[in-house]
Design a protein around this motif. Structure first.
Motif, PDB file in Angstrom:
ATOM      1  N   LEU A 171      -8.792  12.005 -68.979  1.00 51.99           N
ATOM      2  CA  LEU A 171      -8.251  10.875 -69.757  1.00 51.99           C
ATOM      3  C   LEU A 171      -8.838  11.219 -71.316  1.00 51.99           C
ATOM      4  N   GLU A 172      -9.866  11.830 -71.293  1.00 45.59           N
ATOM      5  CA  GLU A 172     -10.396  11.929 -72.663  1.00 45.59           C
ATOM      6  C   GLU A 172      -9.629  13.194 -73.352  1.00 45.59           C
ATOM      7  N   LYS A 173      -8.926  13.885 -72.490  1.00 47.07           N
ATOM      8  CA  LYS A 173      -8.213  15.180 -73.215  1.00 47.07           C
ATOM      9  C   LYS A 173      -7.207  14.388 -74.293  1.00 47.07           C
ATOM     10  N   GLY A 174      -6.358  13.360 -73.707  1.00 43.43           N
ATOM     11  CA  GLY A 174      -5.373  12.738 -74.548  1.00 43.43           C
ATOM     12  C   GLY A 174      -5.608  11.495 -75.105  1.00 43.43           C
ATOM     13  N   PHE A 175      -6.875  10.653 -74.655  1.00 39.14           N
ATOM     14  CA  PHE A 175      -7.326   9.213 -75.117  1.00 39.14           C
ATOM     15  C   PHE A 175      -8.578   9.226 -75.846  1.00 39.14           C
ATOM     16  N   ASP A 176      -8.947   8.598 -76.783  1.00 39.52           N
ATOM     17  CA  ASP A 176     -10.101   7.976 -77.344  1.00 39.52           C
ATOM     18  C   ASP A 176     -10.466   6.973 -75.968  1.00 39.52           C
ATOM     19  N   VAL A 177     -11.557   7.093 -75.102  1.00 38.54           N
ATOM     20  CA  VAL A 177     -11.750   6.175 -73.922  1.00 38.54           C
ATOM     21  C   VAL A 177     -13.009   5.205 -74.210  1.00 38.54           C
ATOM     22  N   GLU A 178     -12.661   4.054 -74.305  1.00 32.84           N
ATOM     23  CA  GLU A 178     -13.707   3.214 -74.537  1.00 32.84           C
ATOM     24  C   GLU A 178     -13.944   2.207 -73.535  1.00 32.84           C
ATOM     25  N   GLU A 179     -14.843   2.059 -72.768  1.00 34.66           N
ATOM     26  CA  GLU A 179     -15.182   1.142 -71.771  1.00 34.66           C
ATOM     27  C   GLU A 179     -15.847  -0.155 -72.392  1.00 34.66           C
ATOM     28  N   MET A 180     -14.965  -1.183 -72.313  1.00 31.78           N
ATOM     29  CA  MET A 180     -15.212  -2.313 -72.901  1.00 31.78           C
ATOM     30  C   MET A 180     -16.368  -3.619 -72.360  1.00 31.78           C
ATOM     31  N   GLY A 181     -16.148  -3.516 -71.136  1.00 34.13           N
ATOM     32  CA  GLY A 181     -17.088  -4.314 -70.383  1.00 34.13           C
ATOM     33  C   GLY A 181     -16.974  -4.178 -69.016  1.00 34.13           C
ATOM     34  N   LYS A 182     -18.180  -4.148 -68.310  1.00 28.85           N
ATOM     35  CA  LYS A 182     -18.305  -4.056 -66.894  1.00 28.85           C
ATOM     36  C   LYS A 182     -19.214  -5.026 -66.563  1.00 28.85           C
ATOM     37  N   ASN A 183     -19.011  -5.504 -65.375  1.00 34.08           N
ATOM     38  CA  ASN A 183     -20.031  -6.592 -64.884  1.00 34.08           C
ATOM     39  C   ASN A 183     -19.575  -6.705 -63.396  1.00 34.08           C
ATOM     40  N   GLU A 184     -19.927  -7.883 -62.817  1.00 34.36           N
ATOM     41  CA  GLU A 184     -19.843  -7.774 -61.194  1.00 34.36           C
ATOM     42  C   GLU A 184     -18.490  -8.265 -60.918  1.00 34.36           C
ATOM     43  N   LYS A 185     -17.587  -8.768 -61.821  1.00 31.64           N
ATOM     44  CA  LYS A 185     -16.171  -9.075 -61.441  1.00 31.64           C
ATOM     45  C   LYS A 185     -15.216  -8.544 -62.331  1.00 31.64           C
ATOM     46  N   GLU A 186     -15.584  -7.996 -63.488  1.00 29.42           N
ATOM     47  CA  GLU A 186     -14.277  -7.637 -64.464  1.00 29.42           C
ATOM     48  C   GLU A 186     -14.914  -6.160 -64.995  1.00 29.42           C
ATOM     49  N   TRP A 187     -13.705  -5.337 -65.441  1.00 28.98           N
ATOM     50  CA  TRP A 187     -13.985  -4.094 -65.931  1.00 28.98           C
ATOM     51  C   TRP A 187     -12.786  -3.772 -66.810  1.00 28.98           C
ATOM     52  N   ALA A 188     -13.142  -3.324 -68.219  1.00 28.92           N
ATOM     53  CA  ALA A 188     -12.133  -3.309 -69.190  1.00 28.92           C
ATOM     54  C   ALA A 188     -12.315  -1.925 -69.562  1.00 28.92           C
ATOM     55  N   LEU A 189     -10.967  -1.196 -69.988  1.00 32.47           N
ATOM     56  CA  LEU A 189     -10.891   0.176 -70.398  1.00 32.47           C
ATOM     57  C   LEU A 189     -10.082   0.055 -71.432  1.00 32.47           C
TER      58      LEU A 189
END
Length: 196
Positions: A171-189
């Motif tokens: 993904l990083e070849k085409g996108f700036d990737v930012e993980e915005m949040g990870k916890n026990e129930k939610e993951w945002a990218l």
């Protein structure tokens, strides 16, 4: 002419997929209409209107999806709920977003498909709970697309994290990737397309 060739190629090679999507869409439409009719028969006009407005918004989003500019990605997004029925999948597209030619040329859609397939396969095999996945297409920096992925599900661990790191590297070849949040129930990218 290009659109006709794409449609012909799709129908010739994957008519079952087309029929599956058509059946699913018809089912969705009939469900909304039956709900609205039920509300009307009970004299609940406001709830009937809300149901119909929801249906109109759904088809507005489908129209925006069809205009994204990457037919293979669009077909994949239509198929996703059929491939991974345990994931409640939703796509939201801002009216102002369009994918640049470089997105298709540099296989941005393929990178998104890889990530969504990884999510689908891992949660199909490893999760008894229903999961929710929201994919948003918005206008980001310099009017380039920003794609946000919100996953509400129990976390995945072990070997599957190594698979994710490989996909993230692609993904990083085409996108700036930012993980915005990870916890026990939610993951945002957040994926911001790079114009190289």
């Amino acid at each position: 002419m290009v659109k006709a060739e794409t449609v012909d190629r799709f129908f010739m090679h994957d008519s079952q997929t087309f029929l599956d999507i058509l059946t699913w869409k018809r089912h969705l439409l009939l469900n909304h209409l039956q709900i609205a009719l039920g509300y009307l028969s009970l004299g609940k006009e406001e709830q009937a209107k809300e149901s119909l407005y929801g249906l109109v918004e759904h088809f507005k989003q489908e129209h925006l999806l069809s205009r994204l500019g990457d037919p293979d990605l669009v077909i994949f997004l239509y198929r996703y709920p059929l491939l991974y029925p345990n994931i409640q999948f939703e796509v939201e597209i801002s009216e102002s977003v369009s994918l640049p030619r470089s997105f298709r040329e540099r296989k941005g859609g393929e990178q998104i498909r890889d990530l969504l397939q990884w999510i689908g396969k891992n949660y199909l095999q490893n999760c008894e709970e229903e999961c929710s996945l929201m994919l948003r297409f918005e206008k980001g920096l310099n009017d380039l697309p920003r794609i946000t992925i919100d996953l509400f599900c129990p976390p995945i661990g072990g070997d599957r994290i190594d698979e994710y790191e490989k996909i993230k590297g692609r993904l990083e070849k085409g996108f700036d990737v930012e993980e915005m949040g990870k916890n026990e129930k939610e993951w945002a990218l957040s994926l911001n397309w790079k114009e190289n």
